[in-house]
Scaffold this motif. Structure first.
Motif, short mmCIF file in Angstrom:
data_model
loop_
_atom_site.label_atom_id
_atom_site.label_comp_id
_atom_site.label_asym_id
_atom_site.label_seq_id
_atom_site.Cartn_x
_atom_site.Cartn_y
_atom_site.Cartn_z
N ILE A 80 0.84 -1.21 0.00
CA ILE A 80 0.00 0.00 0.00
C ILE A 80 0.87 1.25 0.00
O ILE A 80 0.41 2.34 0.31
CB ILE A 80 -0.98 0.01 1.19
CG1 ILE A 80 -0.24 -0.06 2.52
CG2 ILE A 80 -2.01 -1.08 1.06
CD1 ILE A 80 -1.13 0.20 3.73
N GLU A 81 2.13 1.10 -0.37
CA GLU A 81 3.03 2.24 -0.44
C GLU A 81 2.61 3.16 -1.59
O GLU A 81 1.84 2.77 -2.47
CB GLU A 81 4.46 1.76 -0.65
CG GLU A 81 5.01 0.98 0.53
CD GLU A 81 6.42 0.48 0.29
OE1 GLU A 81 7.09 0.98 -0.62
OE2 GLU A 81 6.83 -0.42 1.02
N ASP A 82 3.14 4.39 -1.58
CA ASP A 82 2.83 5.34 -2.64
C ASP A 82 3.08 4.73 -4.02
O ASP A 82 4.12 4.15 -4.26
CB ASP A 82 3.68 6.61 -2.49
CG ASP A 82 3.26 7.44 -1.30
OD1 ASP A 82 2.13 7.25 -0.81
OD2 ASP A 82 4.07 8.27 -0.85
N GLY A 83 2.10 4.87 -4.89
CA GLY A 83 2.23 4.35 -6.24
C GLY A 83 1.81 2.90 -6.41
O GLY A 83 1.70 2.41 -7.52
N HIS A 84 1.59 2.18 -5.30
CA HIS A 84 1.20 0.77 -5.38
C HIS A 84 -0.28 0.55 -5.13
O HIS A 84 -0.78 -0.55 -5.28
CB HIS A 84 2.00 -0.07 -4.39
CG HIS A 84 3.44 -0.18 -4.72
ND1 HIS A 84 4.33 -0.86 -3.95
CD2 HIS A 84 4.17 0.31 -5.77
CE1 HIS A 84 5.53 -0.79 -4.48
NE2 HIS A 84 5.45 -0.07 -5.59
N GLN A 111 5.02 -5.81 -3.92
CA GLN A 111 6.27 -5.15 -3.54
C GLN A 111 7.30 -5.40 -4.63
O GLN A 111 7.32 -6.48 -5.24
CB GLN A 111 6.78 -5.70 -2.21
CG GLN A 111 5.86 -5.42 -1.07
CD GLN A 111 6.31 -6.11 0.21
OE1 GLN A 111 7.32 -6.80 0.25
NE2 GLN A 111 5.55 -5.94 1.26
N PRO A 112 8.18 -4.42 -4.88
CA PRO A 112 9.22 -4.61 -5.90
C PRO A 112 10.10 -5.81 -5.57
O PRO A 112 10.45 -6.05 -4.41
CB PRO A 112 10.04 -3.32 -5.83
CG PRO A 112 9.18 -2.34 -5.12
CD PRO A 112 8.25 -3.12 -4.25
N GLY A 113 10.43 -6.59 -6.57
CA GLY A 113 11.30 -7.74 -6.38
C GLY A 113 10.59 -9.02 -5.98
O GLY A 113 11.21 -10.07 -5.88
N PHE A 114 9.26 -8.96 -5.76
CA PHE A 114 8.53 -10.17 -5.36
C PHE A 114 8.39 -11.11 -6.55
O PHE A 114 8.06 -10.72 -7.66
CB PHE A 114 7.13 -9.81 -4.87
CG PHE A 114 6.25 -11.03 -4.68
CD1 PHE A 114 6.44 -11.87 -3.61
CD2 PHE A 114 5.25 -11.32 -5.59
CE1 PHE A 114 5.64 -12.99 -3.44
CE2 PHE A 114 4.44 -12.43 -5.42
CZ PHE A 114 4.64 -13.27 -4.35
#
Length: 56
Positions: free
Chosen positions: A15-19, A34-37
């Motif tokens: 739920i981070e900014d941009g996600h 999440q990036p890298g998942f």
């Protein structure tokens, strides 16, 4: 019953900014991982797809 693959995908949602994206035209929410998942059987060359949920 959720599979281990689905459970790891749910855990990786962010739920981070941009996600987290709200679409007021159809009342949906789109969540990105999440990036890298990488899912259990996902190849690194294939990107994960966003999850889109309809809001009731």
């Amino acid at each position: 019953m959720a599979s281990a693959k689905r459970r790891s995908e749910i855990h990786a949602l962010s739920i981070e900014d941009g996600h987290l994206r709200f679409d007021s035209s159809d009342g949906s929410v789109t969540l990105l991982c999440q990036p890298g998942f990488l899912a259990k059987y996902q190849l690194p060359s294939k990107a994960s797809y966003p999850s889109k949920f309809q809001v009731f």
